[in-house]
Enzyme design. Structure first.
Site, PDB file in Angstrom:
ATOM      1  N   TYR A  54       0.839  -1.196   0.000  1.00 24.29           N
ATOM      2  CA  TYR A  54       0.000   0.000   0.000  1.00 24.29           C
ATOM      3  C   TYR A  54       0.877   1.250   0.000  1.00 24.29           C
ATOM      4  O   TYR A  54       1.570   1.549   0.985  1.00 24.29           O
ATOM      5  CB  TYR A  54      -0.914   0.035   1.228  1.00 24.29           C
ATOM      6  CG  TYR A  54      -1.946  -1.061   1.296  1.00 24.29           C
ATOM      7  CD1 TYR A  54      -2.288  -1.822   0.188  1.00 24.29           C
ATOM      8  CD2 TYR A  54      -2.602  -1.346   2.497  1.00 24.29           C
ATOM      9  CE1 TYR A  54      -3.237  -2.823   0.256  1.00 24.29           C
ATOM     10  CE2 TYR A  54      -3.560  -2.342   2.580  1.00 24.29           C
ATOM     11  CZ  TYR A  54      -3.863  -3.078   1.455  1.00 24.29           C
ATOM     12  OH  TYR A  54      -4.806  -4.071   1.536  1.00 24.29           O
ATOM     13  N   GLN A  55       0.842   1.958  -1.127  1.00 25.61           N
ATOM     14  CA  GLN A  55       1.593   3.211  -1.271  1.00 25.61           C
ATOM     15  C   GLN A  55       3.073   3.030  -0.909  1.00 25.61           C
ATOM     16  O   GLN A  55       3.651   3.805  -0.149  1.00 25.61           O
ATOM     17  CB  GLN A  55       0.967   4.332  -0.440  1.00 25.61           C
ATOM     18  CG  GLN A  55      -0.316   4.897  -0.996  1.00 25.61           C
ATOM     19  CD  GLN A  55      -1.436   3.879  -1.110  1.00 25.61           C
ATOM     20  OE1 GLN A  55      -1.715   3.377  -2.192  1.00 25.61           O
ATOM     21  NE2 GLN A  55      -2.078   3.577  -0.007  1.00 25.61           N
TER      22      GLN A  55
END
Length: 345
Positions: free
Chosen positions: A61-62
């Site tokens: 995630y990111q």
């Protein structure tokens, strides 16, 4: 907030798990709607105040910034032994495979990096983000068992798999004396119920916790027809999952809206209250305070059997999409390779 044991573990988790995919530096990810650190901390702090103690993130995630935001916020707002932290790792890349990095080494590297991002000595639940068709299952299960033995992960879970794959993995673990998967994070909500065919019965039989993602179908289950949002407009993966089934899903969404109006609650509360009758703890993403407030309220809402049946009645089978469609295709390819005898052992 209510709490329950997470499958065959001693982890006491809130009935709502905060999904943290919406947190992280948008410049280091694929989602323009993610929150910066200041706003992520506000949501995390509110969740803790509402009694949520279960947080789910991932190294993917990111580019790990979700883990970083979550780790710093929990250090500032909670005691480590009062929260349950889950993170996930992706399969080996082709570059790693070509470089000769084993599945065990990959898991060790990924977990160490996640712990560094989180600023923690261990995670409570370490999750395979998806089935790895290019790595021997023994290698994965031994690598995860080593993480548990080293005290870096208390328990292990899996995401995006079929019931037969979960059963196969846990049978191998039992035979070898390895740690077994205690939870599964699959795609399951009121407008996508394919997990009810085999996964849900298997998990009930084995006391494996179901902690589904996309609990509100990317926002579709919490908005009246015609309502929209930035995420609905910009989340291309959610459109992939739900765009083709809009017409068959519409009657269900209408019934959710009708029941919510009749009971004087939100569609979020109705949708999650239904899901809470089926699973241990849905993973609910939140990028605004009312998202997590509605999720917490859902725990207090009890639906009758008749109301649940009313919501379920219009459902029709859906084709698998996204990661699970890829899993199906690869599993079929693997089966063909074995059946033709061209597999190298």
């Amino acid at each position: 907030m209510d709490y329950t044991k997470l499958g065959n573990s001693d982890l006491n988790v809130s009935r709502i798990c905060m999904g943290c995919m919406g947190f992280g530096d948008a410049q280091n990810g694929q989602h323009s709607w993610t929150l910066d650190e200041t706003h992520s901390r506000e949501i995390i702090r509110l969740g803790l105040e509402l009694g949520i103690n279960f947080f789910d993130t991932a190294i993917g995630y990111q580019s790990g910034t979700s883990e970083q935001y979550v780790g710093r916020a929990l250090r500032d707002f909670a005691r480590r032994d009062r929260v349950v932290v889950a993170t996930k790792f992706l399969p080996r890349t082709n570059e790693e495979i070509q470089a000769g990095i084993s599945g065990q080494e990959h898991i060790r590297r990924m977990l160490d990096k996640s712990l560094q991002n989180l600023g923690m000595d261990y995670v409570d639940l370490y999750i395979c983000h998806m089935w790895d068709h290019q790595t021997p299952l023994f290698d994965i299960m031994e690598g995860l068992n080593n993480a548990v033995k080293a005290g870096k992960a208390r328990y292990i879970g899996i995401s995006n798999c079929f019931a037969w794959q979960l059963a196969k993995a846990n049978a191998l673990a039992e035979r070898e004396g390895f740690a077994k998967f205690i939870s599964v994070q699959g795609h399951y909500n009121l407008i996508f119920r394919e997990e009810e065919r085999e996964m849900a019965p298997y998990c009930r039989e084995e006391n494996i916790a179901m902690t589904p993602y996309s609990a509100l179908a990317g926002g579709r289950l919490c908005r009246h027809p015609g309502e929209t949002s930035k995420r609905l407009q910009e989340d291309s993966y959610a459109r992939l999952k739900y765009g083709a089934s809009q017409d068959q899903d519409a009657p269900i969404l209408a019934r959710v809206a009708e029941l919510a109006d009749r009971k004087g609650v939100s569609m979020t509360e109705v949708s999650l209250a239904w899901l809470l009758t089926k699973v241990t703890a849905p993973v609910v993403g939140a990028t605004k305070p009312h998202h997590i407030e509605g999720a917490a309220k859902a725990v207090e809402l009890e639906l009758t059997k008749e109301e649940c049946a009313y919501l379920e009645e219009p459902y029709t089978p859906h084709p698998l999409v996204g990661v699970m469609a890829q899993n199906t295709a690869q599993a079929a390819k693997d089966a063909h390779v074995w059946s033709t005898g061209s597999q190298t052992i």
